[in-house]
Design an enzyme around this catalytic site. Structure first.
Site, mmCIF file in Angstrom:
data_model
loop_
_atom_site.group_PDB
_atom_site.id
_atom_site.type_symbol
_atom_site.label_atom_id
_atom_site.label_comp_id
_atom_site.label_asym_id
_atom_site.label_seq_id
_atom_site.Cartn_x
_atom_site.Cartn_y
_atom_site.Cartn_z
ATOM 1 N N ARG A 42 12.873 25.880 37.452
ATOM 2 C CA ARG A 42 12.597 26.528 38.875
ATOM 3 C C ARG A 42 12.225 27.507 38.768
ATOM 4 N NH1 ARG A 42 18.404 28.722 41.664
ATOM 5 N NH2 ARG A 42 18.910 29.632 39.151
ATOM 6 N N ARG A 86 13.407 33.004 37.001
ATOM 7 C CA ARG A 86 14.512 33.800 36.706
ATOM 8 C C ARG A 86 15.019 33.310 34.805
ATOM 9 N NH1 ARG A 86 18.978 32.014 41.048
ATOM 10 N NH2 ARG A 86 20.575 32.691 39.106
ATOM 11 N N ARG A 142 26.126 28.766 32.397
ATOM 12 C CA ARG A 142 26.780 29.585 34.120
ATOM 13 C C ARG A 142 27.353 27.469 33.518
ATOM 14 N NH1 ARG A 142 20.529 30.390 35.451
ATOM 15 N NH2 ARG A 142 21.538 29.358 37.814
ATOM 16 N N ARG A 150 33.587 31.850 44.082
ATOM 17 C CA ARG A 150 32.953 31.188 42.791
ATOM 18 C C ARG A 150 34.202 31.241 42.031
ATOM 19 N NH1 ARG A 150 27.420 32.226 42.220
ATOM 20 N NH2 ARG A 150 26.589 31.308 41.126
ATOM 21 N N LYS A 183 21.827 24.464 46.291
ATOM 22 C CA LYS A 183 22.241 25.387 47.641
ATOM 23 C C LYS A 183 21.479 25.751 48.335
ATOM 24 C CE LYS A 183 25.575 26.936 44.552
ATOM 25 N NZ LYS A 183 25.008 26.646 43.882
HETATM 26 P P1 ADP Z 1 21.334 26.075 43.426
HETATM 27 O O1 ADP Z 1 20.625 27.753 44.703
HETATM 28 O O2 ADP Z 1 22.370 25.627 43.737
HETATM 29 O O3 ADP Z 1 21.397 27.396 41.988
HETATM 30 P P2 ADP Z 1 18.343 25.753 44.953
HETATM 31 O O4 ADP Z 1 17.627 25.654 45.688
HETATM 32 O O5 ADP Z 1 17.966 27.289 43.465
HETATM 33 O O6 ADP Z 1 19.391 25.566 43.430
HETATM 34 O O7 ADP Z 1 17.607 24.596 43.820
HETATM 35 C C1 ADP Z 1 17.416 24.644 42.144
HETATM 36 C C2 ADP Z 1 16.131 24.265 41.481
HETATM 37 O O8 ADP Z 1 16.039 22.427 41.960
HETATM 38 C C3 ADP Z 1 15.120 24.870 42.300
HETATM 39 O O9 ADP Z 1 14.001 24.354 41.322
HETATM 40 C C4 ADP Z 1 15.015 23.597 43.416
HETATM 41 O O10 ADP Z 1 13.557 23.486 43.652
HETATM 42 C C5 ADP Z 1 15.123 22.272 43.010
HETATM 43 N N1 ADP Z 1 15.846 21.257 43.959
HETATM 44 C C6 ADP Z 1 16.858 21.521 44.757
HETATM 45 N N2 ADP Z 1 16.933 20.512 45.039
HETATM 46 C C7 ADP Z 1 16.725 19.993 44.861
HETATM 47 C C8 ADP Z 1 16.359 17.960 44.854
HETATM 48 N N3 ADP Z 1 17.436 17.587 45.777
HETATM 49 N N4 ADP Z 1 16.079 16.549 43.916
HETATM 50 C C9 ADP Z 1 14.700 17.557 43.905
HETATM 51 N N5 ADP Z 1 14.584 19.246 43.092
HETATM 52 C C10 ADP Z 1 15.401 19.917 43.439
HETATM 53 P P1 ADP Z 2 22.568 29.677 40.806
HETATM 54 O O1 ADP Z 2 21.477 29.412 40.996
HETATM 55 O O2 ADP Z 2 23.814 29.514 40.319
HETATM 56 O O3 ADP Z 2 23.645 29.084 41.861
HETATM 57 P P2 ADP Z 2 23.129 32.660 41.692
HETATM 58 O O4 ADP Z 2 22.264 32.983 42.191
HETATM 59 O O5 ADP Z 2 24.005 32.257 43.256
HETATM 60 O O6 ADP Z 2 22.785 31.581 40.782
HETATM 61 O O7 ADP Z 2 23.708 33.514 40.948
HETATM 62 C C1 ADP Z 2 23.244 34.040 39.606
HETATM 63 C C2 ADP Z 2 24.552 35.293 39.158
HETATM 64 O O8 ADP Z 2 25.133 35.827 39.570
HETATM 65 C C3 ADP Z 2 25.605 34.210 38.662
HETATM 66 O O9 ADP Z 2 25.537 33.699 37.186
HETATM 67 C C4 ADP Z 2 26.625 35.395 38.569
HETATM 68 O O10 ADP Z 2 26.420 36.310 37.170
HETATM 69 C C5 ADP Z 2 26.136 36.711 39.593
HETATM 70 N N1 ADP Z 2 27.423 36.370 40.737
HETATM 71 C C6 ADP Z 2 26.194 35.514 42.251
HETATM 72 N N2 ADP Z 2 27.411 35.235 43.145
HETATM 73 C C7 ADP Z 2 28.679 35.382 41.992
HETATM 74 C C8 ADP Z 2 30.318 35.601 42.994
HETATM 75 N N3 ADP Z 2 30.585 34.890 44.023
HETATM 76 N N4 ADP Z 2 30.860 35.469 41.441
HETATM 77 C C9 ADP Z 2 30.649 36.522 40.438
HETATM 78 N N5 ADP Z 2 29.360 36.475 40.307
HETATM 79 C C10 ADP Z 2 28.662 36.139 41.073
#
Ligand code: ADP
Ligand code: ADP
Ligand code: ZN
Length: 217
Positions: A127, A160, A171, A88, A13
């Protein structure tokens, strides 16, 4: 244009949002980034959120709804925003509908990025995130040009704490239980576009772009 990026942790995302905000000139609202900044600053919000985040659990709905409502009513969000990591839970989605309704606005599209679970674990545990600008990398799939240095701002990359295997598993469980009902919630309104996220970053980006329309809206 108000877009929600929905999908499990590690779906990509943030990676897609980074490209989409540039292409469509939208404000980026990532609740995870906002909460991590609050934890880092030690503010009351951060103190409240910290324990939940460390355990991989959700921060209470009222807290995140408050953050997003405040952000969305700011003038710079008038032309559009991308929500990443919010809503969420169904309660958050209902609260969002209410806030938007009061402003005479609505959600335009929910882009659901679907990725297989074992791939999510590989993505999350590899990541790396920039300490300064929160840009996201992957040690294998999306490495920075220089090891541990952000391409965009030169900041230091870190892992992280909640990207450890055991917290990742928690998660994913929380996602399945609390967030997947949103696919139906928005699906009933015909708002969901499902995208296969098990592909290359650029392929996914061009599919999302074609869903949202070619140019800057
Ligand atoms: P989210 O925000 O949904 O948690 P991230 O954008 O942080 O996900 O992506 C999670 C991890 O996967 C990061 O290390 C990112 O560089 C990697 N990643 C994202 N998209 C892809 C993809 N299409 N193929 C392989 N790795 C990816
Ligand atoms: P991800 O890579 O899982 O998409 P985020 O960076 O979006 O992770 O979220 C990290 C943490 O922040 C979550 O595990 C949760 O504890 C908190 N968090 C983020 N967004 C929300 C939300 N909309 N509602 C509740 N908790 C949240
Ligand atoms: Zn950076």
């Amino acid at each position: 244009m108000l877009i929600i990026l929905l999908g499990p942790p590690g779906a990509g995302k943030g990676t897609q949002a980074d490209r989409l905000v540039k292409k469509y000139n939208l404000v980026y609202i990532a609740t995870g980034d906002i909460l991590r900044a609050a934890v880092k600053s030690g503010s009351p919000l951060g103190q409240e959120a910290k324990a939940f985040m460390e355990k991989g659990q959700l921060v209470p709905d009222e807290v995140v709804v408050g953050i997003v409502s405040e952000r969305l009513t700011a003038p710079d969000c008038r032309d559009g925003a991308i929500l990443d990591g919010f809503p969420r839970t169904v309660a958050q989605a209902e609260a969002l509908d209410q806030v938007l309704g009061e402003m005479g606005r609505k959600v335009d599209r929910v882009v659901y990025i679907a990725v297989d679970e074992d791939e999510l674990i590989t993505r999350l545990t590899g990541r790396r995130v920039c300490r300064e600008c929160a840009a996201t990398y992957h040690i294998k799939f999306n490495p920075p040009r220089v090891r541990n240095v952000c391409d965009q701002c030169g900041g230091e990359l870190y892992q992280r704490e909640d990207d450890s295997l055991s917290t990742v598993q928690e998660r994913l469980l929380v996602y399945r239980e609390q967030t997947t009902p949103l696919i139906d919630h928005y699906g009933r309104e015909g708002l969901v576009s499902k995208v296969d996220g098990n592909r290359e970053i650029e392929k996914i980006f061009s599919e999302i772009s074609s869903i949202l329309g070619a140019g800057s809206p």
